[in-house]
Scaffold this motif. Sequence first.
Motif, PDB file in Angstrom:
ATOM      1  N   SER A 100       7.180  -4.759  11.948  1.00 33.81           N
ATOM      2  CA  SER A 100       7.657  -3.773  10.973  1.00 33.81           C
ATOM      3  C   SER A 100       7.937  -4.360   9.596  1.00 33.81           C
ATOM      4  O   SER A 100       8.433  -3.669   8.711  1.00 33.81           O
ATOM      5  N   LEU A 101       7.614  -5.617   9.385  1.00 36.64           N
ATOM      6  CA  LEU A 101       8.024  -6.341   8.182  1.00 36.64           C
ATOM      7  C   LEU A 101       7.686  -5.595   6.894  1.00 36.64           C
ATOM      8  O   LEU A 101       8.534  -5.415   6.017  1.00 36.64           O
ATOM      9  N   THR A 102       6.444  -5.156   6.750  1.00 34.60           N
ATOM     10  CA  THR A 102       6.015  -4.506   5.504  1.00 34.60           C
ATOM     11  C   THR A 102       5.832  -3.004   5.667  1.00 34.60           C
ATOM     12  O   THR A 102       5.344  -2.337   4.756  1.00 34.60           O
ATOM     13  N   GLY A 103       6.221  -2.474   6.827  1.00 35.03           N
ATOM     14  CA  GLY A 103       6.031  -1.043   7.084  1.00 35.03           C
ATOM     15  C   GLY A 103       6.941  -0.177   6.237  1.00 35.03           C
ATOM     16  O   GLY A 103       7.990  -0.600   5.751  1.00 35.03           O
ATOM     17  N   ALA A 104       6.532   1.094   6.066  1.00 34.05           N
ATOM     18  CA  ALA A 104       7.304   2.051   5.265  1.00 34.05           C
ATOM     19  C   ALA A 104       8.649   2.336   5.922  1.00 34.05           C
ATOM     20  O   ALA A 104       8.735   2.513   7.136  1.00 34.05           O
ATOM     21  N   GLU A 105       9.682   2.393   5.096  1.00 29.66           N
ATOM     22  CA  GLU A 105      11.041   2.584   5.592  1.00 29.66           C
ATOM     23  C   GLU A 105      11.196   3.914   6.328  1.00 29.66           C
ATOM     24  O   GLU A 105      11.913   4.006   7.330  1.00 29.66           O
ATOM     25  N   GLU A 106      10.496   4.950   5.868  1.00 29.16           N
ATOM     26  CA  GLU A 106      10.656   6.272   6.469  1.00 29.16           C
ATOM     27  C   GLU A 106      10.157   6.319   7.903  1.00 29.16           C
ATOM     28  O   GLU A 106      10.516   7.224   8.675  1.00 29.16           O
ATOM     29  N   PHE A 107       9.329   5.350   8.281  1.00 26.39           N
ATOM     30  CA  PHE A 107       8.830   5.297   9.654  1.00 26.39           C
ATOM     31  C   PHE A 107       9.377   4.091  10.416  1.00 26.39           C
ATOM     32  O   PHE A 107       8.810   3.670  11.417  1.00 26.39           O
ATOM     33  N   GLY A 108      10.500   3.544   9.933  1.00 28.69           N
ATOM     34  CA  GLY A 108      11.162   2.458  10.635  1.00 28.69           C
ATOM     35  C   GLY A 108      10.798   1.073  10.164  1.00 28.69           C
ATOM     36  O   GLY A 108      11.233   0.083  10.760  1.00 28.69           O
ATOM     37  N   GLN A 110      10.525  -2.252   7.422  1.00 25.99           N
ATOM     38  CA  GLN A 110      11.483  -2.970   6.595  1.00 25.99           C
ATOM     39  C   GLN A 110      11.126  -2.935   5.107  1.00 25.99           C
ATOM     40  O   GLN A 110      11.902  -3.391   4.273  1.00 25.99           O
ATOM     41  N   ASN A 111       9.916  -2.458   4.804  1.00 25.38           N
ATOM     42  CA  ASN A 111       9.492  -2.234   3.418  1.00 25.38           C
ATOM     43  C   ASN A 111       9.550  -3.497   2.565  1.00 25.38           C
ATOM     44  O   ASN A 111       9.813  -3.452   1.362  1.00 25.38           O
ATOM     45  N   LEU A 116       4.724 -11.103   0.985  1.00 28.53           N
ATOM     46  CA  LEU A 116       5.549 -11.829   1.949  1.00 28.53           C
ATOM     47  C   LEU A 116       4.980 -11.655   3.355  1.00 28.53           C
ATOM     48  O   LEU A 116       4.930 -12.615   4.139  1.00 28.53           O
ATOM     49  N   GLY A 117       4.515 -10.447   3.653  1.00 25.99           N
ATOM     50  CA  GLY A 117       3.867 -10.221   4.932  1.00 25.99           C
ATOM     51  C   GLY A 117       2.635 -11.085   5.094  1.00 25.99           C
ATOM     52  O   GLY A 117       2.353 -11.597   6.190  1.00 25.99           O
TER      53      GLY A 117
END
Length: 589
Positions: A100-108, A110-111, A116-117
């Motif tokens: 979840s490191l670079t995933g969108a915050e609205e879907f859980g 860490q944004n 960095l990812g």
Amino acid sequence: MSDYIHPQRDAEFVLNELVQFDQLCKATGQDEVNAELASVILTEAGKLGNGVLAPLNKVGDLNHPTLVDIDGQSGVESGVRETAGFADAYREYMDGGWSSLTGAEEFGGQNLPNVLGTAVNEIWQSANLAFALCPLLGQGAIESISHHGSDQLKQAYLPKMISGEWTGTMNLTEPDAGTDLAAVKTKAVPVNDHYLITGQKIFITWGDHQMTDNIVHLVLARLPDAPAGVKGISLFVVPKFMLDEQGNPAQRNDAYAVSLEHKLGIHGSPTCVMSFGDNGGAVGYLVGEPNKGLAYMFTMMNHARQGVGLQGLAVSEASYQHALEYAKERIQGTQKDGSRYSIIKFPDVRRMLMQMKSSTEAMRALCLVASAEIDRGNSARVELLTPIVKGWVTELAQELTYLGVQIHGGMGFIEETGAAQFYRDARILTIYEGTTGIQGLDLVGRKTLANGGQHLAELLDEIAEGISRFEALGGQFDLAAQQCRIALENGIAARQWLLDNKQDLSAPGSASVSFMMLFGYLCGGWLMAKSALQAKAKLDAGEGDPEFLNTKLTSAQFFCEHMVPRTQSCLASIQAGSESIMKLDELQF
């Protein structure tokens, strides 16, 4: 091994000195993210990479995934059983929040910044390339659904994919349709709120496994009334298990891995032949609008292309570390007094090690700088750099992993030493997600000729400014700066040649790979020159670790003196044109 040569130190240097990570985070509204946090994240990623993934690298090479009767009742081979140990490793990867490191915050998610990812992904790819292909494909699928999927699809699939609870795949290639996606035959027939998919796809990385309770396949297929060619391709989400009313995996979908490929390398990664609809049709859901699937798939593919370029860097770094350790330990020479010494003292071994070390640093700089342009939203620069990252880095990886074997001498040819695995694993990277030839054509066609060379001219102007500053350093860098200046002139000449000869239909294709390689070495030299400037400034200011910074200066000097001059042979090949390439009749080959 001395810690100053550890790749994390170099990644942090590139993030701080070339990417300007803190400023990037502020500019993108991520004020709570900074270089200190990035260092902590990279350190923790290194623990998982070194402690969990790396020990499984050889295990996966020797113990391949198998096609088995998963439920024990059907009596037929119904699924892929991954290499023992991989499922536990994936659980640790997922539980650590790495998916979840670079995933969108609205879907859980860490944004965190994409760059960095990318730096974190290098660790996974370096530790265990076969394993790391699984989350890489998932990240690409997330990108495609995020950009083009309906709100319903996003809500149904993105939270579990971003968390890592579900993985994703890309299903493009068919037995009769490799790069030519116009030949795709897989069909999609509308039925109520979904489609029934029938057809077969090949070379599907991690197409099946038991590490997660669902797999989300992105599949290219044709609607019944679709126009011919690439304009008639649509994109569909086809889950391994369909979802119940609560959004949980339920009924098994009609999508199965029916065989596994026997490959040269990446043995721990199951490469599947996927069959859709053998029992009536696999349920699929349209992504975006009909007949626009190829454009949607390229969102995923462009993410994957930079990711595969990063794999070229990662496997080269792993090969370098392996060869370096051997060169320090292997006793070969005898001095006059009878004492013996290790082969790292031999000039030619040092030449090979310096080539590996400096090239991986140049590759890392390019991968991270290109990734940061995604964070900045600089789409023109991202489009321009992507084929160079994918093409040049993976081609150079072939040479570097070859040197890793060579440094081992005869022992490099023996599988037990481990050097050969990096060489074998790297071989796929120039083929994945579009061959080197496809990357070259993309660079000269869509990324250069399509805009009259404007985007490339802007990059050349930026490189020129950096080289002018590099020339002012003088001293030990006189020759290095001279070679960078010549390489810049070669890049300018190559661009002009391409524009002047675009009427020759064979010219772009004939020159494309040399063109791409030229700009790879030029960009690598430019970024190593910038690295030298930053390292020198820090030394003069009394900042940082002097041992690391002085090592960086020597590495930059070597790359610019010994690798950058390759642009001259690339230009010579470009300017030779297409005549001798196209001259022979087919029967004369």
